[in-house]
Design a protein around this motif. Sequence first.
Motif, short mmCIF file in Angstrom:
data_model
loop_
_atom_site.label_atom_id
_atom_site.label_comp_id
_atom_site.label_asym_id
_atom_site.label_seq_id
_atom_site.Cartn_x
_atom_site.Cartn_y
_atom_site.Cartn_z
N ARG A 62 0.81 -1.20 0.00
CA ARG A 62 0.00 0.00 0.00
C ARG A 62 0.86 1.26 0.00
O ARG A 62 0.36 2.36 -0.06
N SER A 63 2.16 1.10 0.11
CA SER A 63 3.05 2.25 0.06
C SER A 63 4.44 1.76 -0.32
O SER A 63 4.66 0.55 -0.42
N GLY A 64 5.34 2.67 -0.52
CA GLY A 64 6.70 2.27 -0.87
C GLY A 64 7.65 2.42 0.28
O GLY A 64 8.86 2.31 0.11
N HIS A 65 7.15 2.68 1.48
CA HIS A 65 8.11 2.82 2.59
C HIS A 65 8.64 1.46 3.02
O HIS A 65 8.06 0.42 2.70
N GLY A 66 9.74 1.51 3.73
CA GLY A 66 10.48 0.29 4.05
C GLY A 66 9.66 -0.79 4.73
O GLY A 66 9.76 -1.97 4.39
N LEU A 67 8.83 -0.40 5.69
CA LEU A 67 8.08 -1.42 6.42
C LEU A 67 7.00 -2.05 5.55
O LEU A 67 6.69 -3.24 5.67
N SER A 68 6.43 -1.23 4.67
CA SER A 68 5.42 -1.77 3.77
C SER A 68 6.06 -2.78 2.81
O SER A 68 5.49 -3.84 2.52
N ILE A 69 7.26 -2.44 2.35
CA ILE A 69 7.97 -3.37 1.45
C ILE A 69 8.34 -4.65 2.20
O ILE A 69 8.20 -5.75 1.69
N ASP A 70 8.77 -4.50 3.45
CA ASP A 70 9.09 -5.70 4.25
C ASP A 70 7.87 -6.60 4.41
O ASP A 70 7.96 -7.82 4.34
N ALA A 71 6.70 -5.97 4.63
CA ALA A 71 5.47 -6.75 4.77
C ALA A 71 5.16 -7.47 3.45
O ALA A 71 4.80 -8.65 3.44
N GLY A 72 5.34 -6.75 2.34
CA GLY A 72 5.12 -7.36 1.03
C GLY A 72 6.06 -8.53 0.79
O GLY A 72 5.70 -9.54 0.20
#
Lengths: 75, 391
Positions: B36-46
């Motif tokens: 839902r976003s490109g921030h680090g934690l969102s990418i980690d979740a992805g």
Amino acid sequence: MTTGNDFAVVLFESVSHALGAEKIVKGSGIGCKLIHVPRHLSSDCGICLRFHAADRERVEALLRGKLHFFEIKLL
Amino acid sequence: MKTIYLDNAATSFPKPEAMLSAMTAYQRNVGANPGRSGHGLSIDAGRIICEARESLALLFHVEDPLRIVLTKNSTEALNIALQGGLRPGDHVITSGMEHNSVMRPLRFLEGRGVELSVVPCSPRGEMDPEDLKKVLRKNTRIVVVTHASNVTGTILPVEAIGELLQDRPDVMFCVDAAQTAGALPIDVEKMNIDLLAFTGHKSLFGPQGTGGLYIREGLDQRIAPLMMGGTGSRSEFEEQPEFMPDRYESGTPNTIGIAGLGAGVSFVLEQTVEAVRAREEELASRFLAGLQDLRDEVILYGPQDASRQTAVVSFNIKNVTSSDAADYFEEQRGILCRPGLHCAPSAHRTIGTFPRGTVRFSFGFFNTQQEVDDACEALRELVKRKGKPGS
Ligand SMILES: Cc1ncc(COP(=O)(O)O)c(C=O)c1O
């Protein structure tokens, strides 16, 4: 001509694709980073894979046929 | 009294430590909304979701992990396949050993003009693929069968069915692997499976609320999504994306659950399905052997041959209801099992136990031989208690 400071990005249809591509590109030792898609390239809220423009041909060859992506754009 | 958990066919318990730590690690250190976003934690979740998908693809021999749609269980997966894939006038075939998560959508669709054939199975729950061949019609669109019965453990001839459907590319072969994913080898290529519905909380050692559906390439246009909404992709469009897996994955996913599922699947891959199977087969075989001297008093259902069933065994004790038996096992012996109809009235009709039901002991990877012996002893004790044979 591209200098070492120029970047390019690969645009994908989804985060799953972007993450898959990151694995492939990183796995072959090419530096890259997932970033927000710059607004001027797309109004989508996704992420894209940024790399040094000098690696463009290698990145394209790595991904082609393996993983669907929209396009590669210079930043 | 110590507890002996013999209800693994309902959900596996306990789970591997790695599954618990993956879930806490996600919630403690990541926590963000994937994709839902490109921030680090969102990418980690992805990334956590990506890795779970990759492990599942490895397990089922799926070449492209993106062909696997993550759902909340196999019921949702089956509903996508059946409700999304069948239209009025289509014909669908199933077996006489199905769970209600297949039968209820099919009965509902029957009311909407879908034609339904149920291939009868033997009293042991076995199906002859030739019987299925006989009911194929020109308008057959889906053949859906369970890989193994949750009532008797009977393994259905999935590979043979996949083989005989080879000359019918217009028929989608859907397998309900709720009881077998992680417990029996599954190869979607070798078995010619087009749609594989699985649940995460049984032999994949994930938490409840996880599961998925593999959809063979080229079939997604024949299966309409049941739910639509935000996917984090193609946000500029008000239409649902067409590509996999976003077409079928709307709304914020169960990321914490998927983190656990990924760790559970990794556990299975490390142990290997073959080793899990060998262990469970040994437990079932030991249990069946341990009941041999009670055969006058204990009625066993299913194949009664550990090599032809999962580690699920159904039985009844003469003149004792399944619920009384289950109460006795828990109160006197600490054994937790499941009596009754197991959400599968159709399967119970096939084996002749409707509406009475059966007692079901389902063993899992973490059960021990001692627990199996204790279970046999408990049966022996109950038989003795109820009086002399025939009383
Ligand atoms: C054969 C079979 N199909 C489907 C299901 C449904 O699984 P879930 O409840 O995880 O959707 C189960 C488990 O209860 C099952 O045993």
